[in-house]
Design a protein around this motif. Structure first.
Motif, PDB file in Angstrom:
ATOM      1  N   HIS A   1       0.811  -1.214   0.000  1.00 47.42           N
ATOM      2  CA  HIS A   1       0.000   0.000   0.000  1.00 47.42           C
ATOM      3  C   HIS A   1       0.848   1.269   0.000  1.00 47.42           C
ATOM      4  CE1 HIS A   1       0.529   1.438   4.188  1.00 47.42           C
ATOM      5  NE2 HIS A   1       0.847   0.169   4.393  1.00 47.42           N
ATOM      6  N   ASP A   2       0.173   2.383  -0.302  1.00 48.15           N
ATOM      7  CA  ASP A   2       0.820   3.689  -0.300  1.00 48.15           C
ATOM      8  C   ASP A   2       0.183   4.654   0.702  1.00 48.15           C
ATOM      9  OD1 ASP A   2      -1.582   4.319  -1.498  1.00 48.15           O
ATOM     10  OD2 ASP A   2      -0.719   4.950  -3.405  1.00 48.15           O
ATOM     11  N   LEU A   3      -0.600   4.121   1.627  1.00 44.69           N
ATOM     12  CA  LEU A   3      -1.250   4.960   2.630  1.00 44.69           C
ATOM     13  C   LEU A   3      -0.234   5.432   3.669  1.00 44.69           C
ATOM     14  CD1 LEU A   3      -4.373   2.699   3.126  1.00 44.69           C
ATOM     15  CD2 LEU A   3      -4.245   4.783   1.770  1.00 44.69           C
ATOM     16  N   ASP A   4      -0.517   6.568   4.286  1.00 39.32           N
ATOM     17  CA  ASP A   4       0.404   7.084   5.300  1.00 39.32           C
ATOM     18  C   ASP A   4       0.469   6.182   6.519  1.00 39.32           C
ATOM     19  OD1 ASP A   4       1.060   9.267   3.743  1.00 39.32           O
ATOM     20  OD2 ASP A   4      -0.584  10.472   4.532  1.00 39.32           O
ATOM     21  N   ASP A   5      -0.661   5.640   6.915  1.00 35.17           N
ATOM     22  CA  ASP A   5      -0.675   4.688   8.020  1.00 35.17           C
ATOM     23  C   ASP A   5      -1.767   3.668   7.755  1.00 35.17           C
ATOM     24  OD1 ASP A   5      -2.856   6.320   8.409  1.00 35.17           O
ATOM     25  OD2 ASP A   5      -2.595   6.496  10.557  1.00 35.17           O
TER      26      ASP A   5
ATOM     27  N   ASN B   1      -2.873   7.032 -10.414  1.00 34.12           N
ATOM     28  CA  ASN B   1      -1.895   7.942 -10.998  1.00 34.12           C
ATOM     29  C   ASN B   1      -2.025   7.841 -12.515  1.00 34.12           C
ATOM     30  OD1 ASN B   1       0.254   9.756 -11.154  1.00 34.12           O
ATOM     31  ND2 ASN B   1       1.769   8.111 -11.160  1.00 34.12           N
ATOM     32  N   TYR B   2      -3.018   8.525 -13.049  1.00 32.04           N
ATOM     33  CA  TYR B   2      -3.272   8.515 -14.491  1.00 32.04           C
ATOM     34  C   TYR B   2      -3.452   7.099 -15.046  1.00 32.04           C
ATOM     35  CZ  TYR B   2      -1.750  13.298 -13.911  1.00 32.04           C
ATOM     36  OH  TYR B   2      -1.624  14.601 -13.475  1.00 32.04           O
ATOM     37  N   GLY B   3      -4.186   6.268 -14.309  1.00 32.76           N
ATOM     38  CA  GLY B   3      -4.485   4.925 -14.780  1.00 32.76           C
ATOM     39  C   GLY B   3      -3.430   3.891 -14.456  1.00 32.76           C
ATOM     40  N   THR B   4      -2.570   4.189 -13.490  1.00 35.57           N
ATOM     41  CA  THR B   4      -1.549   3.225 -13.083  1.00 35.57           C
ATOM     42  C   THR B   4      -1.284   3.363 -11.580  1.00 35.57           C
ATOM     43  OG1 THR B   4       0.634   2.323 -13.620  1.00 35.57           O
ATOM     44  CG2 THR B   4       0.417   4.725 -13.590  1.00 35.57           C
ATOM     45  N   TYR B   5      -0.428   2.487 -11.068  1.00 32.28           N
ATOM     46  CA  TYR B   5      -0.079   2.504  -9.644  1.00 32.28           C
ATOM     47  C   TYR B   5       0.647   3.798  -9.271  1.00 32.28           C
ATOM     48  CZ  TYR B   5      -0.660  -2.587 -10.143  1.00 32.28           C
ATOM     49  OH  TYR B   5      -1.134  -3.844 -10.405  1.00 32.28           O
ATOM     50  N   SER B   6       0.538   4.166  -8.012  1.00 34.82           N
ATOM     51  CA  SER B   6       1.312   5.300  -7.516  1.00 34.82           C
ATOM     52  C   SER B   6       2.794   4.936  -7.533  1.00 34.82           C
ATOM     53  CB  SER B   6       0.885   5.653  -6.087  1.00 34.82           C
ATOM     54  OG  SER B   6       1.305   4.652  -5.178  1.00 34.82           O
ATOM     55  N   SER B   7       3.657   5.919  -7.518  1.00 31.01           N
ATOM     56  CA  SER B   7       5.101   5.656  -7.521  1.00 31.01           C
ATOM     57  C   SER B   7       5.512   4.882  -6.270  1.00 31.01           C
ATOM     58  CB  SER B   7       5.889   6.960  -7.632  1.00 31.01           C
ATOM     59  OG  SER B   7       5.597   7.805  -6.540  1.00 31.01           O
ATOM     60  N   LYS B   8       4.809   5.100  -5.172  1.00 34.05           N
ATOM     61  CA  LYS B   8       5.135   4.393  -3.919  1.00 34.05           C
ATOM     62  C   LYS B   8       4.855   2.895  -4.044  1.00 34.05           C
ATOM     63  CE  LYS B   8       4.208   8.521  -1.232  1.00 34.05           C
ATOM     64  NZ  LYS B   8       3.259   9.203  -0.349  1.00 34.05           N
ATOM     65  N   VAL B   9       3.727   2.544  -4.645  1.00 37.07           N
ATOM     66  CA  VAL B   9       3.395   1.131  -4.852  1.00 37.07           C
ATOM     67  C   VAL B   9       4.316   0.527  -5.903  1.00 37.07           C
ATOM     68  CG1 VAL B   9       1.615  -0.415  -5.784  1.00 37.07           C
ATOM     69  CG2 VAL B   9       1.036   1.235  -4.005  1.00 37.07           C
ATOM     70  N   LYS B  10       4.579   1.269  -6.955  1.00 32.80           N
ATOM     71  CA  LYS B  10       5.493   0.788  -8.014  1.00 32.80           C
ATOM     72  C   LYS B  10       6.856   0.450  -7.427  1.00 32.80           C
ATOM     73  CE  LYS B  10       6.507   0.272 -12.462  1.00 32.80           C
ATOM     74  NZ  LYS B  10       7.214  -0.967 -12.509  1.00 32.80           N
ATOM     75  N   LYS B  11       7.323   1.266  -6.506  1.00 32.36           N
ATOM     76  CA  LYS B  11       8.606   1.023  -5.836  1.00 32.36           C
ATOM     77  C   LYS B  11       8.592  -0.325  -5.109  1.00 32.36           C
ATOM     78  CE  LYS B  11      11.455   3.079  -2.192  1.00 32.36           C
ATOM     79  NZ  LYS B  11      11.626   4.252  -1.324  1.00 32.36           N
ATOM     80  N   ILE B  12       7.498  -0.621  -4.423  1.00 26.91           N
ATOM     81  CA  ILE B  12       7.387  -1.889  -3.689  1.00 26.91           C
ATOM     82  C   ILE B  12       7.338  -3.060  -4.665  1.00 26.91           C
ATOM     83  CG2 ILE B  12       5.974  -3.232  -2.091  1.00 26.91           C
ATOM     84  CD1 ILE B  12       4.931  -0.468  -1.027  1.00 26.91           C
ATOM     85  N   LEU B  13       6.568  -2.915  -5.737  1.00 28.84           N
ATOM     86  CA  LEU B  13       6.477  -3.992  -6.728  1.00 28.84           C
ATOM     87  C   LEU B  13       7.833  -4.266  -7.373  1.00 28.84           C
ATOM     88  CD1 LEU B  13       3.056  -3.129  -8.400  1.00 28.84           C
ATOM     89  CD2 LEU B  13       3.558  -5.015  -6.820  1.00 28.84           C
ATOM     90  N   GLU B  14       8.568  -3.209  -7.686  1.00 27.43           N
ATOM     91  CA  GLU B  14       9.905  -3.384  -8.272  1.00 27.43           C
ATOM     92  C   GLU B  14      10.831  -4.137  -7.322  1.00 27.43           C
ATOM     93  OE1 GLU B  14      11.002   0.617  -9.180  1.00 27.43           O
ATOM     94  OE2 GLU B  14       9.875   0.627 -11.065  1.00 27.43           O
ATOM     95  N   ARG B  15      10.750  -3.831  -6.049  1.00 26.26           N
ATOM     96  CA  ARG B  15      11.615  -4.503  -5.081  1.00 26.26           C
ATOM     97  C   ARG B  15      11.207  -5.958  -4.838  1.00 26.26           C
ATOM     98  NH1 ARG B  15      14.555  -1.814  -1.283  1.00 26.26           N
ATOM     99  NH2 ARG B  15      15.340  -3.905  -0.854  1.00 26.26           N
ATOM    100  N   ASN B  16      10.050  -6.357  -5.338  1.00 31.14           N
ATOM    101  CA  ASN B  16       9.575  -7.727  -5.143  1.00 31.14           C
ATOM    102  C   ASN B  16       9.410  -8.478  -6.455  1.00 31.14           C
ATOM    103  OD1 ASN B  16       8.948  -8.255  -2.159  1.00 31.14           O
ATOM    104  ND2 ASN B  16       8.240  -6.170  -2.522  1.00 31.14           N
ATOM    105  N   ILE B  17      10.172  -8.094  -7.452  1.00 29.58           N
ATOM    106  CA  ILE B  17      10.089  -8.747  -8.760  1.00 29.58           C
ATOM    107  C   ILE B  17      10.456 -10.229  -8.672  1.00 29.58           C
ATOM    108  CG2 ILE B  17      12.445  -8.159  -9.505  1.00 29.58           C
ATOM    109  CD1 ILE B  17       9.275  -8.229 -11.706  1.00 29.58           C
TER     110      ILE B  17
END
Length: 160
Positions: A6-10, A66-82
């Motif tokens: 997730h990309d939520l603050d808490d 984010n314009y029809g895609t994941y937020s950068s915060k979620v994308k970061k997590i997905l990249e780290r879990n490839i």
């Protein structure tokens, strides 16, 4: 166990959950060490998180639109879990995709919040479906919600 990215603050949830947020983590540098050694070169909370995700029965992604895609915060997590998939390829659903590391399919739920128009919904559904195929997940359930309060209610509904 359910994994929540997730990309939520808490996010204050309890139970049999593995919760990954974007805080206190490094960016992926594309070295592919995780693909070949099942561990990231960084010694942070994502070092071996892919192994824990693979032990889950459900993967839930919560993201701001984010314009029809994941937020950068979620994308970061997905990249780290490839490394939930291997670097090798197989043919799945008539196209080439990464070979999976496990045989069972995880349930896949995506919750998108914020303003989203019909075109962005279309792109989001396409993206999520491509992720489903590549990660060999079950058919996704996608929820488009207005705000974070709705997200928390939906999560409580899905988890408890």
């Amino acid at each position: 166990m359910k994994t929540i990215i997730h990309d939520l603050d808490d996010l204050n949830l309890s139970g049999d959950l593995y919760i990954l947020d974007y805080k206190d983590s490094n960016n992926c540098i594309g070295c592919f060490n995780c693909w070949f050694n099942s561990k990231c070169i960084y010694n942070d909370k994502f070092n071996s998180s892919s192994n824990t995700i693979l032990k889950s029965d459900t993967l839930i992604i919560v993201t701001k639109n984010n314009y029809g895609t994941y937020s950068s915060k979620v994308k970061k997590i997905l990249e780290r879990n490839i490394s939930i998939v291997s670097p090798f390829f197989v043919i799945r659903e008539n196209s080439i995709h990464h070979k999976t590391r496990i045989n069972n399919k995880l349930n896949f739920i995506v919750i998108v919040y914020g303003n989203i128009n019909e075109k962005e919904k279309y792109f989001f559904k396409e993206l999520v479906n491509r992720n489903r195929i590549n990660f060999n997940l079950d058919k996704p359930s996608i929820y488009f919600l207005e705000n974070k309060c709705d997200v928390r209610r939906k999560l409580n509904e899905l988890i408890y």
